[in-house]
Design an enzyme around this catalytic site. Structure first.
Site, short mmCIF file in Angstrom:
data_model
loop_
_atom_site.label_atom_id
_atom_site.label_comp_id
_atom_site.label_asym_id
_atom_site.label_seq_id
_atom_site.Cartn_x
_atom_site.Cartn_y
_atom_site.Cartn_z
N PRO A 229 -30.30 -58.46 6.57
CA PRO A 229 -30.19 -59.54 6.10
C PRO A 229 -30.73 -59.29 4.35
CG PRO A 229 -31.86 -59.74 7.25
CD PRO A 229 -31.61 -58.09 7.22
N HIS B 10 -31.67 -52.36 -10.20
CA HIS B 10 -33.21 -53.55 -10.23
C HIS B 10 -33.93 -52.54 -9.21
CE1 HIS B 10 -35.25 -57.09 -9.83
NE2 HIS B 10 -35.82 -56.49 -9.00
N GLU B 11 -33.82 -51.57 -8.66
CA GLU B 11 -34.92 -51.43 -7.51
C GLU B 11 -35.26 -50.58 -7.20
OE1 GLU B 11 -36.07 -53.28 -4.87
OE2 GLU B 11 -33.83 -54.70 -5.19
N ARG C 60 -25.45 -59.77 5.45
CA ARG C 60 -26.49 -60.32 4.24
C ARG C 60 -26.64 -61.26 4.51
NH1 ARG C 60 -26.26 -57.71 -1.87
NH2 ARG C 60 -28.18 -58.67 -2.32
N GLU D 175 -41.46 -59.37 -10.65
CA GLU D 175 -39.80 -59.88 -10.74
C GLU D 175 -39.79 -59.53 -12.02
OE1 GLU D 175 -38.13 -58.36 -8.00
OE2 GLU D 175 -39.51 -57.31 -6.68
#
Length: 676
Positions: free
Chosen positions: A305, A334-335, A609, A357
């Site tokens: 999700p 980003h990761e 998702r 973040e």
């Protein structure tokens, strides 16, 4: 068979003694324990981290897919940091504790406490009594035998039909922010970092990965089991201990990078992210050398999700990133960036989540600049600002959760998760960048900041102190003007959108708005072929999304004939990009374009998702609540329970009330709340 009366008496006595022993050793539960959490470093841990710190964890786990539990033990090495301690408190939730012992002392007494009646929010406290006082400098080795429960929030069990292959079961963890305590007893706080070793046992047909280096694999055909051994030498907070197990295959995309997923999608994943090594090097060029050794992206089953999760070595990612045109590279950037901001330098508590973040969003966009160019960078930054503005307007300028450092006492941190720490945090960093003299100078600061706080956890006040000292040292002549300009309370403590800074509009913005206007304004000239071709062939999905967003804003002026013309011009119906399809389907629902009804139903049946399916369910519910509920019921067996839990409340409200819900998503794990 019992032969005589003595055997009967003896057997009865044995049963009685066994029952009494179980009763005596059963952990006591206290429902009235009170602690003042308001003054603690982290308001969401019930561990006594002021007395002891966990140095390392050693896991010995066996995954039972039939019962949907992990059973085994964890050995925790703790250092005493206060003058003396008489007890150890750990965080737990949905765990069955079987025994607790200290390596040298033996069995220890323990109780399970509901502190401040917060068990339903942040779990319980495992209170372990020590037989004697332990003084500062000593080390305690706790061995806890336990098992998880099938309902553990941090473990997501998938039936075979929920996977791509539809043959084998699957499990993955999601520990952020406070769910590691549902997987193992721990000091579940980002303020404490520990190393770990692990042995994970699974059926011989399956494979397991943890967020550490794989050191050894033993296949035992006699027992029918595989034994995987892992080690994480870099200290990490508990929420970064991650697990995935199923029918998994790994394929290298470079010397240090690769993809992991089910065999059915491995070729697609390896092709889509064949440049993963390049992406990693681009982020390295912005910051410093990657410290974690290998970097793999694990593409989870379609029912996953979320968008992504930055577990060390094994980033978890949604299969919706596999669109065939590499347009979702920003998610992986980003990761990857989290490998520095978040995983090396970590927010000390969840009230300063923006330190994870906001910094990572900033690095993501600077990396986009290196990969895709200046125009893509400017558009990405501006889109983030635009989404932030709309979110704050929707939540209300005075909402507590629009602060960069909200007060989260007594609530699950998930309740406050939204775009705010990402986009408002990044906006603050761009503001500071403008004050110090541009990107190059700010990146100098950023690298010094990472070097200074690497492998530590910090809070907002430490960030402020370091930034001010850095400016004094590196920009001595300008430092008085720079530091006197910053209103720290405005940015960190006050709600709403600070009006002192906004990013510049990208060059493409007016072009895209103008193109959209030609569709929803009847008096406008039709778009020229060159304009159509420019959007059709754009490799930047943000351009298409901004175009569709403008049409959604003006949907009352978009007719069915116009929608049909849009389909002829751009072929949105056949797009493989879920970002595009989500916005396109929402527009079609709003204007009543029923020709895509079957496509929408199919989309909802294959995509799990939340970021993409929830807006569609909300729009469907506004048109016909019973139809929306019918589709959700149809897909419940496919969706993750978290997805169902996030969508269903939206369908309970009328169309007017639905707009008043904070149904905001970034990655999916958001709790729906009424505005305060």
């Amino acid at each position: 068979m019992l032969k005589d009366r003595k055997d009967v008496i003896f057997a009865a006595g044995s049963v009685l003694m066994f029952a009494l022993t179980k009763f005596i050793n059963r952990p006591k539960r206290s429902n009235n324990k009170q602690l003042d959490l308001s003054t603690r470093v982290d308001k969401h841990t019930l561990s006594n981290i002021e007395d002891l710190l966990a140095n390392s964890y050693d896991f010995n786990w066996e995954i039972d897919f039939t019962r949907r539990v992990i059973h085994g033990s964890v050995t925790i090495s703790l250092s005493v940091i206060s003058p003396y301690v008489k007890h150890i408190d750990l965080d737990i939730r949905s765990l069955v504790i079987k025994s607790v012992r200290e390596k040298r002392v033996g069995e220890l007494k323990y109780s399970i406490c509901n502190v401040n009646n917060l068990a339903h929010i942040i779990g319980e406290q495992l209170h372990i009594r020590l037989p004697e006082r332990i003084v500062a400098g000593q080390t305690i080795e706790l061995i806890i035998e336990y098992e998880t429960k099938p309902t553990a929030e941090g473990l997501n069990w998938l039936r075979p039909e929920q996977t791509a292959g539809k043959t084998f079961p699957y499990v993955f963890s999601q520990s952020e922010p406070v769910y590691a305590r549902t997987i193992f007893p721990c000091q579940d706080t980002p303020s404490v970092k520990s190393t770990f070793t692990a042995r994970v046992t699974v059926p011989i047909s399956l494979t397991a990965y943890l967020s550490g280096e794989l050191t050894r694999v033993v296949a035992d055909k006699t027992s029918g089991k595989n034994y995987f051994h892992f080690e994480q030498k870099i200290p990490i907070p508990s929420y970064l201990v991650a697990l995935v197990a199923g029918n998994l295959e790994m394929r290298q995309t470079g010397p240090t990078t690769g993809v992991i997923c089910e065999p059915e999608v491995i070729a697609e994943a390896a092709s889509e992210f064949s440049e993963l090594e390049t992406y990693l090097s681009k982020v390295e060029s912005v910051v410093s050398k990657y410290q974690w050794g290998l970097y793999y992206v694990v593409f989870l089953p379609p029912s996953f999700p979320y968008g992504g999760m930055e577990n060390p070595i094994i980033t978890f990612a949604s299969p919706t990133l596999l669109v065939g045109d590499r347009s979702q590279v920003n998610v992986v950037l980003h990761e990857i960036a989290h490998s520095w901001t978040g995983n090396l330098v970590t927010n000390r508590n969840w009230e300063c989540f923006w330190l994870n973040e906001g910094f990572t969003k900033y690095l993501e966009n600077v990396s986009i600049q290196r990969v895709e160019g200046q125009e893509a960078y400017e558009l990405a930054v501006y889109l983030g600002y635009s989404e932030l503005s709309m979110l704050i307007a929707r939540m209300g300028e005075n909402h507590e959760y629009t602060k960069l450092t909200p007060n989260l006492l007594g609530v699950n941190p998930d309740e406050a998760f939204s775009l705010i720490p990402y986009e408002k945090g990044e906006l603050f960093l761009h503001y500071l960048e403008s004050l110090v003299g541009g990107q190059a100078k700010f990146l100098n600061f950023l690298n010094d900041y990472i070097d200074n706080f690497s492998r530590q956890s910090i809070d907002s006040s430490q960030f402020r102190e370091y930034f001010e000292s850095w400016v004094f040292e590196n920009l001595p002549e300008r430092s008085p003007d720079i530091l006197s300009t910053i209103d720290w309370d405005l940015w960190l403590l006050k709600p709403g959108l600070p009006g002192v800074f906004r990013p510049p509009e990208p060059a493409s913005l007016q072009r895209l708005k103008g193109l959209a206007q030609k569709y929803y304004t009847s008096s406008s000239e039709p778009p020229q072929e060159s304009e159509l071709q420019a959007l059709r062939t754009s490799k930047n999905v943000n351009e298409i999304c901004m175009f569709l967003q403008e049409l959604l804003k003006n949907s009352s002026n978009v007719s069915l004939e116009t929608a049909d013309q849009l389909e002829r011009d751009y072929h949105f119906d056949s797009s493989k990009n879920c970002e595009v399809l989500c916005k396109w389907y929402c527009l079609c629902i709003v204007i009543g374009r029923k020709s895509v009804a079957k496509d929408i139903e199919a989309f909802l049946g294959r995509v799990g998702r939340v970021r993409y399916i929830k807006p569609i369910y909300i729009e469907l519910s506004k048109k016909d609540k019973s139809y929306g509920q019918e589709l959700l019921n149809r897909n419940k067996d496919f969706y993750h329970t978290i997805a169902v839990g996030m969508i269903e409340p939206c369908l309970l409200y009328t169309s007017d009330a639905a707009d008043d819900l904070l149904c905001v998503d970034l990655g999916g794990r958001r709790i729906i709340k009424k505005k305060k």
